[in-house]
Enzyme design. Structure first.
Site, PDB file in Angstrom:
ATOM      1  N   GLY A 277       0.897  -1.178   0.211  1.00 23.32           N
ATOM      2  CA  GLY A 277      -0.006  -0.275   0.032  1.00 23.32           C
ATOM      3  C   GLY A 277       1.103   1.388  -0.067  1.00 23.32           C
TER       4      GLY A 277
ATOM      5  N   CYS B  10      -0.992  -7.191  -2.534  1.00 17.55           N
ATOM      6  CA  CYS B  10      -1.793  -8.989  -2.913  1.00 17.55           C
ATOM      7  C   CYS B  10      -1.723  -8.509  -4.625  1.00 17.55           C
ATOM      8  CB  CYS B  10      -3.228  -8.848  -2.591  1.00 17.55           C
ATOM      9  SG  CYS B  10      -3.984  -7.432  -2.453  1.00 17.55           S
TER      10      CYS B  10
ATOM     11  N   HIS C 114     -10.100 -11.068  -5.006  1.00 18.53           N
ATOM     12  CA  HIS C 114     -10.270 -10.343  -6.184  1.00 18.53           C
ATOM     13  C   HIS C 114     -10.128 -11.249  -7.304  1.00 18.53           C
ATOM     14  CE1 HIS C 114      -8.062  -6.711  -3.985  1.00 18.53           C
ATOM     15  NE2 HIS C 114      -7.573  -7.417  -3.701  1.00 18.53           N
TER      16      HIS C 114
END
Lengths: 355, 355
Positions: free
Chosen positions: B110, B140, B220
């Site tokens: 991040g 990720c 996802h």
């Protein structure tokens, strides 16, 4: 050792199998399964003997390396008791099979109450199952309501209970279920079937229920109103009463648990198998007393709250242990009520012991 | 033993702590946490020394029975390496703290790539971290793409990669995140930041990415197109190549796994801690070759796929083991690639050994 056969190895069946295996007085004789899919692979990896429920699909099991132990008929013949965890409505169709082999059986709450002599909740009416051959473990929602209402009924009397059940649309693996963007009155008629279902456990209880469905998969949420006959002066008395009950988890404000997602995260952090939450989850801040009217919100994990009830029902049906002893043994072996957030002292005590 | 301090004990931090504890060559020196909530209770119950990240909230920890081991400053001073798992953007603010104590540190994906000298993926560029003091474990999504692309890059060459990332709106416990009924271009400009992020790992790779968000919390989903330089004649070669890789799980048709819900159910059945899926999950049926164009769909578990990467990055940063050995040790200790569905023979072999 009670030899338990499990017919139907889906959401409930696989959890009941693992719970039975954890008991000192029971053994999983085998599980019957229709589809040779990832859940069947799980059964084989857990080393449960797998029985086929469908003659036409036995080759599929062989193709993925699963040696069948037999057909479902064999499982029923060889078991002391059958837990029927097949989809709603199939259980009733299976009853003649169990009768033919004179094998006592448990059914799940998706079946109509007429499928068995007794509708069962371990906290409320364990003893009634002792003389029965067929018992129905009531549904996840009825189980959650029975646990919550039983101590109130005994301690304060209940004039009337009114409950709204905000139900999850489907389980996490039920890809085809809805709704996807709606809140659906379900059933649209009032009362919903849940109230009469609670009355199969508490015949004298006055209860009305309203049901709806929302696009979530994790847990049901109940908003509960109970008009008490003899209300205590303070809500604290009720809170302590509930905290003393087994299979009720009260959630304190400090925990920061604000919904089903955080509850599941908490359960997974605690190392619960499959993240299961066998207990009712009651938000302490929601427990409110307005005159004789008690209010609260509770979350119910639809995949697992009936699992300990099935274990107790096996013992009740076979006359194996009295109710309180069975409940205590089930709780201890599964780890129910462990990791309780509501009792702040416990954590400190645990830590001191560990140091 | 490498003493690892974990600053930030949320979704990633708590998982990295458990993974570090499972390693034979590392120990969790402690974890730093801001809020005295249910996750802090979990840290204490796991017997991790808890350090406070916020001077103003130390009383809150005491009130719930958690004895603090110190403040985050102490943790940084006492640790050989810090894993910074604080929310996006906070990591960069923390870097001066680590520099002051001369403690090497890992950051999460991040953070902007400039937070560290190296953006890290264990499969692709382990060696580059060996001389660094600060390493960023890529996100990720970038981790999932790097793993998938690395073997294709090495074996066939990649002319161009094009990926659509259908991202989950939030994690299961992020109650406030959206969208709740929408599919949101995010970012609406193309390419999304994911392509350049993959290029921090593969600087020469030509890749464009498009990102959007949907109202799910579980995983996802990537739709991937890779135009290969030297395509094989048959997709089977690619499938076998991928099956030979670690941290890639290929899902066969028979399994009946049709989405993230069933994937999570499978992982929970397999007894994975928190139901975590550290591997890319690639649907075998989706693997398709049209001329030089390779297509597939894969699911990425945003809460856990970077966890083994963090463990490997600790070893890379400290120069402790070569990459392949570290990866193998991490895989073995965590149980990665176990319960593989894609290799039908394995189950049969397991069963024969067990009999």
């Amino acid at each position: 050792m009670i030899r338990v056969g499990i017919n139907g190895y889906g959401t409930i069946g696989k959890r009941v199998a693992d719970a039975v295996r954890a008991q000192p007085d029971m053994t999983v004789h085998g599980v019957a399964k229709r589809s040779p899919d990832y859940v069947a692979v799980g059964a084989a990896e857990a080393e449960y003997p797998v029985y086929a429920a469908d003659e036409d699909r036995t080759d599929g099991f062989r193709e993925i390396g699963i040696d069948l132990a037999g057909m479902v008929d064999d499982l029923v013949a060889e078991s002391d008791v059958i837990v029927d965890a097949t989809p709603s409505g199939i259980g009733a169709q299976n009853r003649p099979l169990y009768e033919r082999h004179e094998t006592p059986a448990l059914f799940q709450g998706g079946e109509d109450a007429t499928v068995a002599e007794v509708s069962f909740n371990a906290r409320a009416n364990y003893d009634e199952a002792e003389d029965a051959d067929y018992v129905r473990v009531v549904s996840c929602n009825t189980t959650g309501l029975s646990r919550f209402l039983a101590p109130l009924y005994e301690n304060y009397g209940i004039e009337k209970a009114r409950v709204t059940l905000v139900r999850r649309g489907g389980d996490p693996n039920q890809t085809g279920r809805g709704p996807i963007n709606d809140a659906v009155p379900d059933p649209v008629s009032i009362p919903s079937h849940h109230g009469p279902d609670v009355q199969t456990v508490f015949p004298e209880l006055d209860i009305d229920t309203i049901g709806l469905k929302v696009p979530t998969t994790m847990m049901h949420l109940h908003t509960v109103n109970v008009t008490l006959e003899n209300a205590p002066e303070d809500i604290a008395a009720v809170r302590e009463q509930l905290q003393d009950e087994d299979r009720l988890l009260t959630i304190p404000e400090y925990a920061g648990i604000d919904g089903a997602g955080t509850l599941k995260d908490f359960a997974l952090d605690a190392g619960r198998p499959r993240g299961d939450i066998w207990e009712n989850c009651i938000w302490e801040e929601s427990l409110t007393l307005e005159g004789n009217d008690l209010y609260c919100m509770q979350a119910i994990h639809q995949e697992s709250d009936v699992v300990p009830e099935n274990v107790d029902a096996i013992r009740a049906l076979t006359g194996h242990l009295p109710g309180p002893e069975s409940r205590a043994l089930t709780n201890e072996t599964l780890g129910i009520d462990s990791g309780r957030l509501s009792k702040r002292d416990e954590l400190a005590i645990d830590r001191q012991t560990a140091d």
